[in-house]
Structures are given as C-alpha cells and as structure tokens.
Design an enzyme around this catalytic site. Structure first.
Site, PDB file in Angstrom:
ATOM      1  N   LYS A  26       0.832  -1.212   0.000  1.00 55.48           N
ATOM      2  CA  LYS A  26       0.000   0.000   0.000  1.00 55.48           C
ATOM      3  C   LYS A  26       0.868   1.265   0.000  1.00 55.48           C
ATOM      4  CE  LYS A  26      -2.090  -1.031   3.905  1.00 55.48           C
ATOM      5  NZ  LYS A  26      -1.343  -2.264   4.276  1.00 55.48           N
ATOM      6  N   ARG A 101      -9.696   1.518   8.533  1.00 54.03           N
ATOM      7  CA  ARG A 101      -9.257   0.177   8.917  1.00 54.03           C
ATOM      8  C   ARG A 101     -10.329  -0.571   9.683  1.00 54.03           C
ATOM      9  NH1 ARG A 101      -3.380   0.726   8.930  1.00 54.03           N
ATOM     10  NH2 ARG A 101      -2.421  -1.225   9.493  1.00 54.03           N
ATOM     11  N   ARG A 140      11.649  -5.409   5.016  1.00 51.43           N
ATOM     12  CA  ARG A 140      11.453  -3.987   4.691  1.00 51.43           C
ATOM     13  C   ARG A 140      12.447  -3.103   5.448  1.00 51.43           C
ATOM     14  NH1 ARG A 140       5.607  -1.763   5.232  1.00 51.43           N
ATOM     15  NH2 ARG A 140       5.737  -3.039   7.110  1.00 51.43           N
ATOM     16  N   ARG A 173      11.342  -1.162  10.920  1.00 50.53           N
ATOM     17  CA  ARG A 173      10.244  -0.793  11.823  1.00 50.53           C
ATOM     18  C   ARG A 173      10.122  -1.795  12.968  1.00 50.53           C
ATOM     19  NH1 ARG A 173       5.031   0.493   8.115  1.00 50.53           N
ATOM     20  NH2 ARG A 173       4.076  -0.844   9.663  1.00 50.53           N
ATOM     21  N   ARG A 184      -0.371  -8.591  13.727  1.00 51.22           N
ATOM     22  CA  ARG A 184      -0.838  -7.577  12.767  1.00 51.22           C
ATOM     23  C   ARG A 184      -1.749  -8.219  11.722  1.00 51.22           C
ATOM     24  NH1 ARG A 184       4.409  -4.920  10.570  1.00 51.22           N
ATOM     25  NH2 ARG A 184       2.966  -3.749   9.254  1.00 51.22           N
TER      26      ARG A 184
HETATM   27  P1  AP5 Z   1       4.814  -1.542   1.812  1.00 44.21           P
HETATM   28  O1  AP5 Z   1       4.459  -0.746   0.608  1.00 44.21           O
HETATM   29  O2  AP5 Z   1       5.572  -0.844   2.889  1.00 44.21           O
HETATM   30  O3  AP5 Z   1       3.509  -2.292   2.391  1.00 44.21           O
HETATM   31  P2  AP5 Z   1       2.249  -1.727   3.179  1.00 44.21           P
HETATM   32  O4  AP5 Z   1       1.046  -2.405   2.652  1.00 44.21           O
HETATM   33  O5  AP5 Z   1       2.241  -0.235   3.190  1.00 44.21           O
HETATM   34  O6  AP5 Z   1       2.573  -2.312   4.616  1.00 44.21           O
HETATM   35  P3  AP5 Z   1       2.481  -1.679   6.062  1.00 44.21           P
HETATM   36  O7  AP5 Z   1       3.141  -2.690   6.938  1.00 44.21           O
HETATM   37  O8  AP5 Z   1       3.013  -0.285   6.114  1.00 44.21           O
HETATM   38  O9  AP5 Z   1       0.977  -1.664   6.310  1.00 44.21           O
HETATM   39  P4  AP5 Z   1       0.285  -1.619   7.648  1.00 44.21           P
HETATM   40  O10 AP5 Z   1      -1.081  -1.382   7.198  1.00 44.21           O
HETATM   41  O11 AP5 Z   1       0.461  -2.768   8.548  1.00 44.21           O
HETATM   42  O12 AP5 Z   1       1.073  -0.458   8.443  1.00 44.21           O
HETATM   43  P5  AP5 Z   1       0.657   1.013   8.867  1.00 44.21           P
HETATM   44  O13 AP5 Z   1       1.886   1.821   8.853  1.00 44.21           O
HETATM   45  O14 AP5 Z   1      -0.536   1.471   8.124  1.00 44.21           O
HETATM   46  O15 AP5 Z   1       5.635  -2.826   1.315  1.00 44.21           O
HETATM   47  C1  AP5 Z   1       6.102  -3.808   2.221  1.00 44.21           C
HETATM   48  C2  AP5 Z   1       7.430  -4.389   1.720  1.00 44.21           C
HETATM   49  O16 AP5 Z   1       7.203  -5.112   0.522  1.00 44.21           O
HETATM   50  C3  AP5 Z   1       8.502  -3.317   1.383  1.00 44.21           C
HETATM   51  O17 AP5 Z   1       9.771  -3.801   1.742  1.00 44.21           O
HETATM   52  C4  AP5 Z   1       8.396  -3.153  -0.144  1.00 44.21           C
HETATM   53  O18 AP5 Z   1       9.618  -2.778  -0.726  1.00 44.21           O
HETATM   54  C5  AP5 Z   1       7.956  -4.554  -0.574  1.00 44.21           C
HETATM   55  N1  AP5 Z   1       7.078  -4.546  -1.736  1.00 44.21           N
HETATM   56  C6  AP5 Z   1       6.033  -3.707  -1.979  1.00 44.21           C
HETATM   57  N2  AP5 Z   1       5.425  -4.027  -3.135  1.00 44.21           N
HETATM   58  C7  AP5 Z   1       6.090  -5.120  -3.616  1.00 44.21           C
HETATM   59  C8  AP5 Z   1       5.925  -5.929  -4.797  1.00 44.21           C
HETATM   60  N3  AP5 Z   1       4.942  -5.690  -5.693  1.00 44.21           N
HETATM   61  N4  AP5 Z   1       6.780  -6.961  -4.982  1.00 44.21           N
HETATM   62  C9  AP5 Z   1       7.770  -7.223  -4.071  1.00 44.21           C
HETATM   63  N5  AP5 Z   1       7.981  -6.480  -2.951  1.00 44.21           N
HETATM   64  C10 AP5 Z   1       7.140  -5.452  -2.730  1.00 44.21           C
HETATM   65  O19 AP5 Z   1       0.162   0.769  10.377  1.00 44.21           O
HETATM   66  C11 AP5 Z   1       1.061   0.479  11.424  1.00 44.21           C
HETATM   67  C12 AP5 Z   1       0.283   0.439  12.756  1.00 44.21           C
HETATM   68  O20 AP5 Z   1      -0.279   1.740  13.017  1.00 44.21           O
HETATM   69  C13 AP5 Z   1      -0.906  -0.516  12.799  1.00 44.21           C
HETATM   70  O21 AP5 Z   1      -0.518  -1.829  13.150  1.00 44.21           O
HETATM   71  C14 AP5 Z   1      -1.782   0.142  13.869  1.00 44.21           C
HETATM   72  O22 AP5 Z   1      -1.297  -0.120  15.158  1.00 44.21           O
HETATM   73  C15 AP5 Z   1      -1.584   1.627  13.609  1.00 44.21           C
HETATM   74  N6  AP5 Z   1      -2.569   2.200  12.645  1.00 44.21           N
HETATM   75  C16 AP5 Z   1      -2.299   2.763  11.432  1.00 44.21           C
HETATM   76  N7  AP5 Z   1      -3.419   3.189  10.846  1.00 44.21           N
HETATM   77  C17 AP5 Z   1      -4.437   2.887  11.697  1.00 44.21           C
HETATM   78  C18 AP5 Z   1      -5.852   3.050  11.630  1.00 44.21           C
HETATM   79  N8  AP5 Z   1      -6.438   3.617  10.546  1.00 44.21           N
HETATM   80  N9  AP5 Z   1      -6.590   2.610  12.667  1.00 44.21           N
HETATM   81  C19 AP5 Z   1      -6.020   2.057  13.764  1.00 44.21           C
HETATM   82  N10 AP5 Z   1      -4.686   1.856  13.891  1.00 44.21           N
HETATM   83  C20 AP5 Z   1      -3.900   2.269  12.855  1.00 44.21           C
END
Ligand code: AP5
Length: 232
Positions: A26, A101, A140, A173, A184
């Site tokens: 994402k 979410r 990552r 991270r 997660r």
């Molecule tokens: P990446 O693009 O970083 O993946 P992502 O989907 O963004 O993953 P996240 O882990 O950031 O999502 P998340 O939803 O858990 O975290 P968030 O920060 O929102 O890619 C991942 C890896 O794969 C990278 O190394 C990349 O290079 C590689 N990659 C990407 N595309 C690829 C491809 N096509 N092929 C091969 N490799 C690829 O949330 C973190 C925490 O914050 C949550 O756990 C929660 O506690 C809190 N939080 C955030 N938002 C909310 C909310 N709205 N409500 C409640 N709590 C929240």
C-alpha cells in the site's frame, strides 16, 4: 505517445483508499499515485510514527499498541484524520494508505467526504495471500529522511543500510519483527478485512493483483484510476 505514467494529469478531485493486509504494498504504491496526481499521501501509520518519534501524548498512547500489532482506537484516528483533511492541500483529493481500517472509520470517512463536497472514494484492494507477507515485512527497510521503502530481498538499496536517493539511514520498523507480524495479520483479518465486503457492496472496490512486480502493480493501478476519472 508518452507512456501512461509519464503523461501529465489533472488533479483527481476524489479520495483514493488503499486497502490490503500489512506488507501488501500500500505504502509503496500510494506514494507514487499521490505524486502522479499532485495530491497528498496520507498514511495514518506514518502520522502515528511521527507522534511516537516526537513523544507526544498521542504517540505515548499509541506506541504499545503498535508494538504489539494492535489497532489504535477509532476515536484517536478519526480526530487525527479529520484535522488533516481540513488543510487546503486536500481540497482536490488525497490518497489514504492504512485508513480506514474498521467499518466505523469507513462510515465516518463517508460523512467527512460529503461535508467536504468530495465524491465517494475509489478503493484499491491489494489482493495477496499471506504466505509472501512475512518476507516482505521482515525484509522492509525505510529511509529515515525521505521515507523511501526498500526490501533487502526484493528491492535492496545499492549500498547496504543507505538510501539511494539521499544517503539517509535505513531503519527496520519495530512492528516488522517476526513476532509482531502474526498479531498484525490477525488484526487485519478480524477488524479490516470486513471492509472488503463493505466497499464491494457499495460498488467502490477495485481488485488489484498485488503479487506482481512493483512496476506491474503500478501500471495496473494507474490504468484503474485513469478509467474512473470523471466517470462517477
Ligand atoms: P509496503 O508498501 O511498505 O507495504 P504496506 O502495505 O504499506 O505495509 P504496512 O506494513 O506499512 O501496512 P500496515 O497497514 O500494517 O502499516 P501502517 O503503517 O498502516 O511494502 C512492504 C514491503 O514489501 C517493502 O519492503 C516493499 O519494498 C515490498 N514490496 C512492496 N510491493 C512489492 C511488490 N509488488 N513486490 C515485491 N515487494 C514489494 O500501520 C502500522 C500500525 O499503526 C498498525 O498496526 C496500527 O497499530 C496503527 N494504525 C495505522 N493506521 C491505523 C488506523 N487507521 N486505525 C487504527 N490503527 C492504525
């Protein structure tokens, strides 16, 4: 004719939501799409990590939840998002990554968009099985300076530990540790996956095969977003 992703485009005038499990790509794709349309990339995860880094009261409250792979309460997230989209840079749309979410967050967003005179969101669902996600998350690395996302297995930097763009330090991270990835994914299945049904029923969901390469996924997203512009 210029290739699709090099053609200049007008503003999007709508909200795009990236929905999908942790590690599905994402952040990688949302950043590029926002740049393409000249609208903000709003990652609730990044906003929370900024609060954690600054040690604000919100950050102190969120940190233990994030470190254990749990969601931060809706009330906190909704206040943070409502404040952010009030800013003028959001008047022509924005790209959400990691929000909404929960169904509560999605319903609230629907109301906010109405208040701001924006159309219903376009929801990109990153379709991928869980088996590859562990490797994507544990591998990552993120630039401390510009936020560029790397992967030591799939997209390594030219020099280990250093960003190709600005030489910034690459960090791992805390919630990408193997023992946090399981909780997660569990939180995603329980609290976020119901949004797939919610948005599909509303006819707002577009499935994207997130197993493909970064460039192929990008092309598919640009094609999908291009096809809805001005149509709904
Ligand atoms: P990446 O693009 O970083 O993946 P992502 O989907 O963004 O993953 P996240 O882990 O950031 O999502 P998340 O939803 O858990 O975290 P968030 O920060 O929102 O890619 C991942 C890896 O794969 C990278 O190394 C990349 O290079 C590689 N990659 C990407 N595309 C690829 C491809 N096509 N092929 C091969 N490799 C690829 O949330 C973190 C925490 O914050 C949550 O756990 C929660 O506690 C809190 N939080 C955030 N938002 C909310 C909310 N709205 N409500 C409640 N709590 C929240």
């Amino acid at each position: 004719m210029l290739p699709l992703d090099e053609r200049p485009v007008a503003k999007l005038d709508r909200a795009v939501i990236f929905l999908g499990p942790p590690g599905s790509g994402k952040g990688t794709q949302a950043k590029g799409l926002a740049e393409k349309y000249g609208i903000p990339h709003l990652s609730t995860g990044d906003m929370l990590r900024e609060h954690v880094a600054k040690g604000t009261p919100l950050g102190l409250m969120a940190r233990p939840l994030m470190d254990h792979g749990e969601l931060v309460p809706d009330s906190v997230i909704l206040r943070m998002v409502a404040e952010r989209i009030e800013r003028p840079d959001c008047f022509h749309g924005f790209v959400f990554d990691g929000f909404p979410r929960t169904v509560t967050q999605a319903k609230y967003l629907g109301e906010l968009l109405k208040q701001h005179g924006l159309k219903q969101p376009f929801v990109i669902f990153m379709v991928i099985g869980t088996s590859v996600l562990m490797k994507r998350m544990t591998g990552r690395r993120i630039c401390k300076v510009c936020g560029e996302i790397y992967n030591i297995y799939e997209r390594p930097p030219k020099v280990e530990g250093m960003c190709d763009i600005d030489g910034g330090e690459l960090i791992h991270r805390p919630d990408d540790r193997e023992e946090v990835v399981g909780p997660r994914l569990h939180a995603y299945e329980k609290q976020t996956a119901p949004l797939v049904v919610y948005y599909r029923r509303l006819g707002l969901l577009c499935d994207i095969d997130a197993r493909k390469s970064v460039d192929e996924v990008r092309q598919d997203i640009l094609q999908a977003v291009g096809s809805i512009r001005g149509e709904r």
